[in-house]
Design an enzyme around this catalytic site. Structure first.
Site, mmCIF file in Angstrom:
data_model
loop_
_atom_site.group_PDB
_atom_site.id
_atom_site.type_symbol
_atom_site.label_atom_id
_atom_site.label_comp_id
_atom_site.label_asym_id
_atom_site.label_seq_id
_atom_site.Cartn_x
_atom_site.Cartn_y
_atom_site.Cartn_z
ATOM 1 N NE ARG A 159 9.341 -19.416 4.908
ATOM 2 C CZ ARG A 159 9.134 -18.118 4.838
ATOM 3 N NH1 ARG A 159 7.948 -17.663 4.496
ATOM 4 N NH2 ARG A 159 10.104 -17.275 5.108
ATOM 5 C CG HIS A 205 7.908 -19.573 9.143
ATOM 6 N ND1 HIS A 205 8.982 -20.067 9.837
ATOM 7 C CD2 HIS A 205 8.410 -18.678 8.254
ATOM 8 C CE1 HIS A 205 10.080 -19.467 9.395
ATOM 9 N NE2 HIS A 205 9.762 -18.630 8.439
ATOM 10 C CD GLU A 207 0.194 -12.153 3.879
ATOM 11 O OE1 GLU A 207 0.939 -11.285 4.382
ATOM 12 O OE2 GLU A 207 -0.148 -13.194 4.484
ATOM 13 N N GLY A 251 0.806 -1.214 0.000
ATOM 14 C CA GLY A 251 0.000 0.000 0.000
ATOM 15 C C GLY A 251 0.841 1.266 0.000
HETATM 16 C C1 FAD Z 1 6.648 -12.365 11.415
HETATM 17 C C2 FAD Z 1 6.691 -12.278 9.930
HETATM 18 C C3 FAD Z 1 7.898 -12.287 9.253
HETATM 19 C C4 FAD Z 1 7.958 -12.212 7.874
HETATM 20 N N1 FAD Z 1 9.176 -12.238 7.265
HETATM 21 C C5 FAD Z 1 9.225 -12.144 5.925
HETATM 22 C C6 FAD Z 1 10.476 -12.132 5.261
HETATM 23 O O1 FAD Z 1 11.528 -12.239 5.908
HETATM 24 N N2 FAD Z 1 10.499 -12.021 3.923
HETATM 25 C C7 FAD Z 1 9.352 -11.893 3.202
HETATM 26 O O2 FAD Z 1 9.440 -11.750 2.001
HETATM 27 N N3 FAD Z 1 8.140 -11.885 3.800
HETATM 28 C C8 FAD Z 1 8.055 -12.021 5.139
HETATM 29 N N4 FAD Z 1 6.835 -12.036 5.750
HETATM 30 C C9 FAD Z 1 5.632 -11.832 4.945
HETATM 31 C C10 FAD Z 1 5.475 -10.358 4.644
HETATM 32 O O3 FAD Z 1 5.883 -9.597 5.750
HETATM 33 C C11 FAD Z 1 4.035 -9.983 4.366
HETATM 34 O O4 FAD Z 1 3.477 -10.877 3.501
HETATM 35 C C12 FAD Z 1 3.967 -8.617 3.701
HETATM 36 O O5 FAD Z 1 4.658 -7.682 4.478
HETATM 37 C C13 FAD Z 1 2.544 -8.168 3.513
HETATM 38 O O6 FAD Z 1 2.582 -6.792 3.140
HETATM 39 P P1 FAD Z 1 1.269 -6.073 2.708
HETATM 40 O O7 FAD Z 1 1.630 -4.690 2.348
HETATM 41 O O8 FAD Z 1 0.598 -6.892 1.677
HETATM 42 O O9 FAD Z 1 0.307 -6.099 3.959
HETATM 43 P P2 FAD Z 1 0.572 -5.539 5.428
HETATM 44 O O10 FAD Z 1 1.980 -5.113 5.615
HETATM 45 O O11 FAD Z 1 -0.002 -6.544 6.359
HETATM 46 O O12 FAD Z 1 -0.276 -4.221 5.505
HETATM 47 C C14 FAD Z 1 -1.666 -4.298 5.644
HETATM 48 C C15 FAD Z 1 -2.151 -2.871 5.704
HETATM 49 O O13 FAD Z 1 -3.524 -2.844 5.515
HETATM 50 C C16 FAD Z 1 -4.133 -2.107 6.534
HETATM 51 N N5 FAD Z 1 -5.443 -2.686 6.757
HETATM 52 C C17 FAD Z 1 -5.746 -4.006 6.911
HETATM 53 N N6 FAD Z 1 -7.075 -4.138 7.036
HETATM 54 C C18 FAD Z 1 -7.605 -2.902 6.964
HETATM 55 C C19 FAD Z 1 -8.927 -2.410 7.027
HETATM 56 N N7 FAD Z 1 -9.963 -3.210 7.177
HETATM 57 N N8 FAD Z 1 -9.107 -1.074 6.940
HETATM 58 C C20 FAD Z 1 -8.050 -0.233 6.779
HETATM 59 N N9 FAD Z 1 -6.805 -0.666 6.685
HETATM 60 C C21 FAD Z 1 -6.583 -1.977 6.791
HETATM 61 C C22 FAD Z 1 -3.223 -2.195 7.716
HETATM 62 O O14 FAD Z 1 -3.402 -1.064 8.532
HETATM 63 C C23 FAD Z 1 -1.869 -2.196 7.036
HETATM 64 O O15 FAD Z 1 -1.496 -0.853 6.807
HETATM 65 C C24 FAD Z 1 6.771 -12.122 7.134
HETATM 66 C C25 FAD Z 1 5.549 -12.117 7.790
HETATM 67 C C26 FAD Z 1 5.494 -12.239 9.173
HETATM 68 C C27 FAD Z 1 4.168 -12.357 9.852
#
Ligand code: FAD
Ligand code: HEM
Ligand code: HEM
Ligand code: SF4
Ligand code: F3S
Ligand code: FES
Lengths: 258, 637, 218
Positions: B330, B266, B425, B45
């Protein structure tokens, strides 16, 4: 173990708050502090009372959301540890634990232990960035960076923006937070072009948010969950003086922004 | 439901470039006239919002945390992949593509996955330019480490805080354009409804979490970057706030939900310590670079790890998968751990754990090197378990971590609902049935920096959209629906807390739809979830009011969605009668217990369409045809 | 110029002003200490020192004016920062405990006030003689002896010097930080300089009233 909790309850931003006392009777030493509060909240619910509101999200010590002062210490007794990573083994059976929100004019309480930290975002928006529009970048290895420098930058960049530094500072100063960002970017070659305006703009915003100045109490460093050093504050001071001597002015360079 | 992937023709290498050449453009003067709503400020985002604002679009960005910098991406530890081939160990776009599609057990689109590999290199350049302090060698070059499912070192990292540093980079870019007014940021706002007008996504309804106000926002396109739904299992490595609400409510409005059953477990997380447990903590996969996984050979061996001689240890990953050993993917590593524990050879409380041992690495490289590489992870482990991993092997156990499934999108990252784009994601993405380590950060940033900003222009530059503002009845109606649900939740005033329902749901999901699934279990789950949901709507207790900050109410809304979504997930798992990647059906395995894919019948994306309140969702198939890779049986032996 | 004005507007700028004025005051006090300690050699040396000072005529007044401005700037900045800090942190914690803040750091403000009071008294005491019945123009040594013949006054001086020492022990170190002089290699050195200056200046000056009380001045 059993604990007596003295917790700050405040139902809204402009309502007066007060301490209420609760008993936590089945606390395991392996619980995290927030899990202990979860349990208390479940009990409050049973009693038909409103749960204690507190900010939290990752519960891994990295998002910077959790924020409470425990027995006078931001993030609690364990050094370099956020409350979400603090475990109950740091307390003894029968302890009385006082839990309060961050207290600073710039961080008004929203409810119970939840405060408004948006001032931090505005400080970053003022200049805490490197202008590098998407797609404009050269090859990542095009500019070599000595490991020592990038390590130093990383040390500063580790800040999680939790605000504990402000909460702990007797002056309610945001110097450590602001300095961490100024240092992170000033230490990198990519950060040089905006170096002066960054220092000027961020400090100006920091002051506009009504944070206090720095007397070098060092309390911020002591509670910082990421052990950000006050060396960074000295560095930021140097950056500001440097920017002033270069005398490029903020308004002038401001035009270039955006 | 029409599922046209809009996959450009031509050779794999040329698809993206050709497509970019064909995409409709929006002139700079006109970009200003378009308003794009981005829900989510994680890697996907934040990078998308910043990049689109830089292009000149008006952007509004939403997140439920108090700052965009806190999105769950911040928690990513290990690293981010990119086909830079700096180490000169034979990496290439093709190899990254192939590893990813193979790692995903051939359940993703060739075209998308290849494009991901193509743009991967630009991501590193972009992040370095923003000041992301990646680890470096003494010569000043960027350092790389290797990660699961790969035989080359292509993972870039910043200590154990890669996600944090990447997100801070994107966040700073975002704050910069917030500062210039190009982006309007709405923090502590939760999206509760997607608003469609004549079948197009034209806005959202969000609740201001501080005042409780329901607010409508109209735009020309909506981008969901709301992350994964791992929390349907209650216990997961996800942040507490992670939810399916935004995606699920879009699904209810007609967006297809693809492969919900593709969830990733994981292998290296800290085992559960008690029933008060609120989340599980990941120990980065990078640890498997130097840590050796083992359990005692003898069942119920109660000796301290130090007292168990090497000859009596079973380094089962090295034994079973000599080629990849401790770095097997994994899904495989997780299942192997489960088997060992089911076999009564697990360690620690409840026998639900295996050792991750650094003794030999410390002997080989010395403690300082290990501290340099994993210092903060070791500290985190000690903080939580009170055990020193430099002296005593870590105890680890698999936990829910990532969700490959998500809203269906075409090559332009647009869902079947015109105007609704889904990135990160939250979409069903490029990872097929299993995601390789360090590929999610890559995908989130690829989508946000380098794909969506191009493809969204194709939609906005397309046929002229009628002007719509929040006075449109569709917004009233959506606001009312959202408000009605909150009122209803508050009115029930039953006896059970929201968390107790969430925990029970999580338990069902983990037991019957977790690491290993079978028909009987899934049918049991499909029986129990509706019952639990019914009880929820009669007996949940949500204190407080709707007009203030009310965290119980926020949770209640999210859990209500999980209670419906969990059922969809189980149904998807039930109808996918094969084992692939993270989806392991015990009925379908090879004699030596490996996943048995069924390409003849299941080489497709399962896309679920809502049939309206109370009615079971309908499944559609998007066939996956593989022109360029041949569907090998995954082997890491 | 407007840059300097802008700097003064900022919290950090005010600290820079305090650091610089602090340094000026320190320089003055170094010379002041040396000259005053001449009294141990022979009270009359002080007189000749005083005479020498006066021999500068107008220049002396310029120096005095400069010194006055310095002190005023220092106090103005201190007051503004103090008000700002109070406002930035209205509520204190129910259970507030300092973890690392030194006593010196925490007493900068009250210590400063004490110093301000001292300086005013001090000038009216020795320079103008207003508070010193029997004060004689130019008889500096005699004046000092006379002044300290009153034990309360002498004690007040000693206390003031303690406050000064404390103020400097934190202040000098802090001034380095404020001016961005923070090379990690010299962390220890900066602390060292602060303590040395604190002890040499405050100690050097305090010896005079102490000696007077012990009757060692003649
Ligand atoms: C502990 C951990 C370690 C990880 N390590 C790795 C790694 O080493 N390498 C790798 O490639 N991946 C890793 N991952 C996976 C990766 O971090 C995530 O898949 C990725 O960061 C998801 O990013 P995103 O921007 O899609 O969503 P997110 O970063 O989850 O962001 C979601 C956003 O949506 C907003 N949101 C959600 N629902 C709503 C709603 N209803 N209304 C308004 N806003 C909302 C939230 O506020 C947030 O801003 C890891 C995941 C975890 C849990
Ligand atoms: C025990 C300590 C001190 C002693 C014995 C002492 C003694 C004196 C004497 C004798 C004079 C008069 C000199 C003259 O008239 O020729 C004087 C002047 C002065 N002292 Fe001190 N002093 C002491 C500490 C201080 C301190 C701590 C400060 C400042 C923080 C200070 C600031 C001054 C100033 C500003 C003057 C006026 C100089 C001038 O304008 O002529 N003194 N002091
Ligand atoms: C005249 C009365 C004085 C007052 C009211 C005063 C007050 C203060 C205060 C409040 C501070 C802390 C400022 C902050 O960090 O918030 C301070 C700092 C300091 N003071 Fe004073 N002070 C006085 C006299 C002196 C004298 C006589 C000296 C030196 C001889 C001195 C040297 C310093 C120095 C070096 C600092 C450190 C500045 C910094 O932190 O950068 N002060 N003073
Ligand atoms: S500097 Fe430390 S205490 Fe302050 S916000 Fe950053 S991490 Fe938190
Ligand atoms: S505690 Fe406050 S005074 Fe300075 S050193 Fe830290 S900001
Ligand atoms: S909850 Fe994220 S840092 Fe504590």
């Amino acid at each position: 173990m059993k604990l007596t909790l003295k917790i700050w309850r405040q139902s809204g931003p402009d309502v007066a708050g007060s301490f209420l006392t609760y008993q936590a009777n089945n606390v395991s030493e392996h619980m995290s502090f927030l899990e202990m509060l979860d349990v208390v909240n479940e009990e409050l619910l049973e009693l038909g009372q409103e749960p204690i509101a507190f900010d939290h999200d990752c519960r891994e010590g990295i998002c910077g959301m959790c924020s409470m002062v425990i027995n006078g210490t931001a993030h609690g007794p364990r050094p370099a540890t956020t409350v979400c990573q603090l475990h109950m083994r740091s307390f003894a059976d029968g302890d009385t634990v006082v839990i309060e929100p961050w207290r600073a004019h710039a961080f008004p309480v929203i409810r119970d232990l939840v405060v408004d930290r948006s001032a931090f975002d505005r400080i970053i928006a003022a200049g805490g960035f490197i202008t590098a529009p998407t797609g404009s970048a050269q090859d990542a290895n095009g500019i070599l960076i000595p490991k020592q420098d990038s390590d130093l930058a990383m040390d500063a960049a580790a800040c999680i923006g939790c605000g504990a530094c402000v909460a702990a500072c007797p002056n309610g100063s945001a110097m450590l937070f602001t300095a961490a960002k100024v240092s992170h970017l000033a230490l990198l070659p990519q950060g040089q072009p905006e170096r002066d305006r960054r220092a000027l703009a961020m400090v100006r915003q920091m002051d506009a948010e009504d944070f206090g100045g720095c007397t070098f109490f060092g309390e911020c460093e002591a509670v910082c969950p990421k052990s950000i050093s006050i060396q960074n504050i000295a560095r930021m001071n140097g950056e500001l003086i440097r920017a002033t001597l270069h005398n490029r002015g903020l308004a002038a360079s401001e035009a270039g922004v955006g | 439901m029409k599922l046209d992937a809009k996959m450009p023709g031509g050779p794999l290498e040329e698809k993206w470039d050709r497509h970019k050449a064909d995409l409709k453009l929006v002139s700079p003067a006109n970009k200003r006239k378009f308003h794009v709503i981005v829900v989510g400020s994680g890697l996907a985002g934040a990078s998308a919002a910043a990049s689109m604002a830089e292009l000149g679009y008006q952007v509004s960005c939403f997140c439920f945390q108090d700052s965009p910098r806190r999105a769950h991406s911040i928690a990513a530890q290990g690293g981010i992949n990119a086909a830079k081939n700096y180490p000169n160990d034979g990496d290439s776009v093709w190899r990254l593509f192939y590893d990813t599609i193979k790692g995903g057990d051939f359940r993703s689109r060739e075209g998308n996955t290849y494009r991901l590999a193509q743009v991967s290199a630009n991501i590193i350049d972009q992040c370095v330019a923003q000041g992301v302090p990646f680890a470096r060698e003494y010569g000043g070059m960027l350092a790389n480490r290797s990660f699961g499912g790969a035989q080359v070192s292509r993972t870039f990292y910043a200590r154990g805080q890669t996600g944090q540093q990447l997100l801070i980079g994107a966040y700073q870019a975002l704050e910069r354009v917030i500062g210039t007014g190009a982006v309007k940021m709405y923090t502590r706002h939760e999206m509760l409804e997607l608003v469609t007008v004549d079948g197009r996504a034209r806005g959202i309804v969000a609740r201001d979490l501080i005042t409780g106000q329901m607010e409508s926002f109209a735009g020309d396109a909506v981008v969901l970057a709301t992350g994964g739904y791992g929390n349907v299992f209650f216990l997961s490595t996800n942040a507490k706030g992670c939810n399916v609400t935004a995606a699920y409510r879009a699904f209810k409005k007609g967006a297809g939900f693809a492969n919900p059953c593709f969830t990733q477990i994981h292998p290296t997380c800290i085992p559960v310590s008690g029933d008060y447990q609120s989340k599980l903590t990941l120990m980065s996969e990078s640890l498997r670079n130097d840590g050796r996984v083992w359990v005692p050979k003898a069942q119920g061996d109660q000796r301290a790890p130090g007292d168990i001689p090497d000859s009596e240890r079973d380094y089962y990953l090295e034994r079973k998968y000599p080629a990849f050993g401790n770095l097997s993917p994994r899904d495989i590593a997780s299942r192997a751990a489960k088997e060992a524990c089911d076999d009564g050879r697990g360690v620690g409380p409840g026998g639900r754990g295996v050792y991750l041992d650094f003794a030999s690495a410390i002997a080989r490289l010395g403690e300082p090197t290990i501290r340099e590489r994993y210092g903060n992870l070791f500290e985190m482990y000690e903080r939580i378990t009170d055990e020193n991993p430099y002296r005593r092997p870590m105890r680890i156990y698999p936990a829910v971590h990532y969700t490959m499934g998500g809203l269906w999108v075409d090559y332009n990252l647009m869902s079947n609902l015109p105007g609704l784009h889904v990135i990160g994601e939250a979409n069903f993405s490029d990872h097929g049935a299993n995601r390789l380590g360090a590929s999610a950060l890559m995908q989130g940033l690829a989508d946000g920096y380098f794909i969506l900003p191009y493809t969204i222009g194709n939609y906005l530059g397309g046929d002229k959209l009628p002007a719509v503002d929040t006075s449109h009845p569709a917004f009233r109606e959506a606001e009312e629906r959202a408000t009605a649900q909150l009122t209803r939740l508050l009115a029930i005033n039953g006896t059970r807390s929201v968390d107790s329902f969430h925990k029970e749901l999580g338990h069902i999901m983990w037991e019957d739809c977790g690491m290993a699934r079978d028909r009987a279990g899934l049918e049991r789950a499909l029986q129990r979830i509706p019952e639990l949901r019914a009880e929820f709507w009669e007996n949940v207790k949500v204190p407080g009011a709707a007009a203030t900050l009310n965290q119980s109410l926020e949770k209640a809304g999210r859990v209500a969605d999980f209670l419906e979504f969990g059922e969809l997930l189980c149904r998807d798992a039930l109808v996918r009668e094969e084992s692939c990647g993270g989806h392991f059906r015990t009925e379908y395995q090879t004699p030596d217990g490996e996943a048995e894919r069924n390409d003849a019948e299941f080489a497709h994306v399962s896309v679920w369409e809502s049939a309206g309140e109370g009615k079971p969702a309908v499944m559609h198939k998007e066939p996956l045809d593989f022109e360029f890779v041949h569907l090998a049986t995954r082997s890491y032996k | 110029m407007n840059q300097v004005a802008a700097l003064w507007q900022s919290t950090i700028g005010k600290k820079v002003a305090m650091a610089l004025t602090g340094v000026i005051m320190i320089l003055f006090l170094i010379s002041h200490t040396i000259s005053n300690d001449l009294i141990f050699v022979n009270p009359h040396h002080l007189d000749s020192y005083g005479a020498w000072l006066r021999s500068f005529g107008p220049l002396l007044w310029i120096a005095r004016a400069g010194l006055l401005i310095t002190v005023v700037v220092h106090i103005v900045a201190a007051s503004q920062l103090t008000i700002r800090a109070r406002n930035a942190r209205p509520a204190t914690y129910d259970k507030r405990e300092y973890r690392v803040a030194t006593y010196a750091a925490r007493t900068m403000r009250w210590g400063g006030v004490l110093l301000a009071v001292f300086i005013v008294f001090h000038i009216l005491h020795f320079t103008t003689g207003t508070f010193l019945p029997g004060w004689q123009e130019g008889k500096v040594g005699a004046n000092v002896m006379l002044g300290f013949s009153s034990t309360p006054v002498a004690i007040f001086y000693v206390i003031a010097m303690l406050a000064l020492g404390l103020h400097l022990s934190h202040g000098v170190w802090a001034a380095f930080q404020t001016l961005g002089i923070n090379h990690p290699a010299y962390r220890g050195l900066r602390r060292g300089i602060a303590w040395t200056l604190a002890i040499v200046i405050a100690g050097g000056l305090a010896t005079i009233p102490i000696a007077a009380m012990l009757g060692l001045l003649k």
